[in-house]
Write a protein that holds these residues in place. Structure first.
Motif, mmCIF file in Angstrom:
data_model
loop_
_atom_site.group_PDB
_atom_site.id
_atom_site.type_symbol
_atom_site.label_atom_id
_atom_site.label_comp_id
_atom_site.label_asym_id
_atom_site.label_seq_id
_atom_site.Cartn_x
_atom_site.Cartn_y
_atom_site.Cartn_z
ATOM 1 N N GLN A 60 78.207 50.834 52.346
ATOM 2 C CA GLN A 60 79.303 50.273 51.575
ATOM 3 C C GLN A 60 79.344 48.761 51.764
ATOM 4 O OE1 GLN A 60 82.554 52.280 53.727
ATOM 5 N NE2 GLN A 60 83.346 50.245 54.219
ATOM 6 N N ALA A 61 79.998 48.099 50.840
ATOM 7 C CA ALA A 61 80.278 46.675 51.008
ATOM 8 C C ALA A 61 81.347 46.553 52.089
ATOM 9 C CB ALA A 61 80.782 46.089 49.694
ATOM 10 N N ALA A 62 81.368 45.431 52.777
ATOM 11 C CA ALA A 62 82.340 45.248 53.862
ATOM 12 C C ALA A 62 83.777 45.331 53.358
ATOM 13 C CB ALA A 62 82.107 43.917 54.564
ATOM 14 N N ASP A 63 84.009 44.930 52.124
ATOM 15 C CA ASP A 63 85.369 44.949 51.585
ATOM 16 C C ASP A 63 85.590 46.101 50.598
ATOM 17 O OD1 ASP A 63 83.724 43.930 49.648
ATOM 18 O OD2 ASP A 63 84.916 42.129 49.256
ATOM 19 N N ALA A 64 84.772 47.149 50.687
ATOM 20 C CA ALA A 64 84.908 48.309 49.804
ATOM 21 C C ALA A 64 86.319 48.886 49.915
ATOM 22 C CB ALA A 64 83.879 49.373 50.171
ATOM 23 N N ARG A 65 86.864 49.233 48.766
ATOM 24 C CA ARG A 65 88.196 49.828 48.641
ATOM 25 C C ARG A 65 89.332 48.858 48.960
ATOM 26 N NH1 ARG A 65 86.162 54.438 51.980
ATOM 27 N NH2 ARG A 65 84.553 55.272 50.687
ATOM 28 N N LEU A 66 88.998 47.624 49.300
ATOM 29 C CA LEU A 66 90.033 46.616 49.542
ATOM 30 C C LEU A 66 90.238 45.738 48.311
ATOM 31 C CD1 LEU A 66 89.027 45.521 53.154
ATOM 32 C CD2 LEU A 66 90.861 47.083 52.492
ATOM 33 N N VAL A 67 89.200 45.653 47.511
ATOM 34 C CA VAL A 67 89.234 44.880 46.271
ATOM 35 C C VAL A 67 88.629 45.754 45.176
ATOM 36 C CG1 VAL A 67 89.047 42.658 47.473
ATOM 37 C CG2 VAL A 67 86.976 43.800 46.704
ATOM 38 N N PRO A 68 88.851 45.399 43.900
ATOM 39 C CA PRO A 68 88.168 46.165 42.846
ATOM 40 C C PRO A 68 86.653 46.123 43.052
ATOM 41 C CG PRO A 68 89.842 44.715 41.910
ATOM 42 C CD PRO A 68 89.734 44.370 43.370
ATOM 43 N N GLN A 69 85.992 47.201 42.714
ATOM 44 C CA GLN A 69 84.557 47.327 42.959
ATOM 45 C C GLN A 69 83.763 46.167 42.353
ATOM 46 O OE1 GLN A 69 82.847 51.043 41.702
ATOM 47 N NE2 GLN A 69 81.103 50.823 43.071
ATOM 48 N N THR A 70 84.187 45.668 41.213
ATOM 49 C CA THR A 70 83.468 44.560 40.579
ATOM 50 C C THR A 70 83.590 43.263 41.374
ATOM 51 O OG1 THR A 70 85.405 44.099 39.209
ATOM 52 C CG2 THR A 70 83.693 45.513 38.248
ATOM 53 N N LEU A 71 84.564 43.185 42.282
ATOM 54 C CA LEU A 71 84.760 41.978 43.079
ATOM 55 C C LEU A 71 84.246 42.111 44.522
ATOM 56 C CD1 LEU A 71 88.372 41.001 41.926
ATOM 57 C CD2 LEU A 71 86.185 40.083 41.115
ATOM 58 N N VAL A 76 77.271 41.435 52.275
ATOM 59 C CA VAL A 76 77.503 42.146 53.534
ATOM 60 C C VAL A 76 77.542 43.641 53.236
ATOM 61 C CG1 VAL A 76 79.032 42.481 55.506
ATOM 62 C CG2 VAL A 76 78.858 40.210 54.443
ATOM 63 N N ARG A 77 76.653 44.395 53.903
ATOM 64 C CA ARG A 77 76.608 45.849 53.729
ATOM 65 C C ARG A 77 76.744 46.520 55.085
ATOM 66 N NH1 ARG A 77 71.431 46.462 49.763
ATOM 67 N NH2 ARG A 77 72.263 45.153 48.105
ATOM 68 N N ILE A 78 77.499 47.588 55.102
ATOM 69 C CA ILE A 78 77.629 48.411 56.307
ATOM 70 C C ILE A 78 76.880 49.711 56.047
ATOM 71 C CG2 ILE A 78 79.206 49.529 57.916
ATOM 72 C CD1 ILE A 78 81.352 47.507 56.901
ATOM 73 N N ILE A 79 75.963 50.024 56.956
ATOM 74 C CA ILE A 79 75.127 51.221 56.840
ATOM 75 C C ILE A 79 75.570 52.193 57.941
ATOM 76 C CG2 ILE A 79 72.770 52.134 56.823
ATOM 77 C CD1 ILE A 79 73.249 49.920 54.705
ATOM 78 N N LEU A 117 70.677 41.508 60.954
ATOM 79 C CA LEU A 117 71.020 42.895 61.229
ATOM 80 C C LEU A 117 71.876 42.891 62.482
ATOM 81 C CD1 LEU A 117 70.649 45.952 60.778
ATOM 82 C CD2 LEU A 117 68.447 45.771 61.942
ATOM 83 N N ILE A 118 73.081 43.438 62.395
ATOM 84 C CA ILE A 118 74.061 43.326 63.476
ATOM 85 C C ILE A 118 74.640 44.701 63.800
ATOM 86 C CG2 ILE A 118 76.248 42.228 64.157
ATOM 87 C CD1 ILE A 118 75.640 40.157 61.883
ATOM 88 N N ALA A 119 74.893 44.935 65.096
ATOM 89 C CA ALA A 119 75.563 46.165 65.537
ATOM 90 C C ALA A 119 76.401 45.868 66.769
ATOM 91 C CB ALA A 119 74.539 47.249 65.862
#
Length: 154
Positions: A60-71, A76-79, A117-119
């Motif tokens: 998902q994008a880091a801000d998924a579900r916090l902003v409209p998907q188009t924005l 930044v991706r979280i796997i 790549l970060i964890a």
């Protein structure tokens, strides 16, 4: 007698695990991925995850579900990934292990196009949980993270 033996065993475990203090563990594990685009790094990471006996769960994008998907941020991706047997074992030892499960990596693309790549280091987190029975599993998880990160960064 049994209570004394349990106390001595726990004391021995604490002594053995205590050799790794919070000062020894870094909170963040990071690798630079020169020559990779975000999409290439994403693909290589998912391949490395499966190569190390983990299951890719989602991204998902880091801000998924916090902003409209188009924005949503595209840099930044979280796997999310998991080895369900390891997860079950850790949760049976200490339900607070849910703080680091399922496992996750974050891919970040900088303005100059470089990718990192970060964890979060699970061994560092486990030290804060203060459970000497969980810590060896978190050290193993850290080794797995590093092996995955090394494979991606080759």
């Amino acid at each position: 007698m049994l209570r004394t033996m349990l106390r001595l065993t726990l004391l021995l475990l604490l002594t053995l695990v205590g050799g790794t203090s919070a000062a020894d563990e870094t909170p963040i594990l990071i690798r630079s991925l020169p020559g990779y685009s975000l999409d290439q790094a994403n693909t290589a990471l998912i391949n490395a995850i499966t190569n190390h006996n983990y299951t890719f769960v989602r991204q998902q994008a880091a801000d998924a579900r916090l902003v409209p998907q188009t924005l949503e941020g595209r840099k930044v991706r979280i796997i999310y990934f998991c080895n369900f047997a390891k997860m079950e074992r850790a949760l049976n030892i200490d339900v607070r292990a849910a703080q680091i499960l399922p496992c996750r990596f974050t891919l970040v693309e900088a303005e100059n196009g470089s990718v990192s790549l970060i964890a979060i280091n699970p061994a560092w987190v486990s030290e804060g949980l203060n459970n000497p029975l969980l810590h060896p599993d978190c050290l193993e998880l850290k080794r797995d993270y590093l092996a995955i990160m090394d494979e991606v960064s080759l």
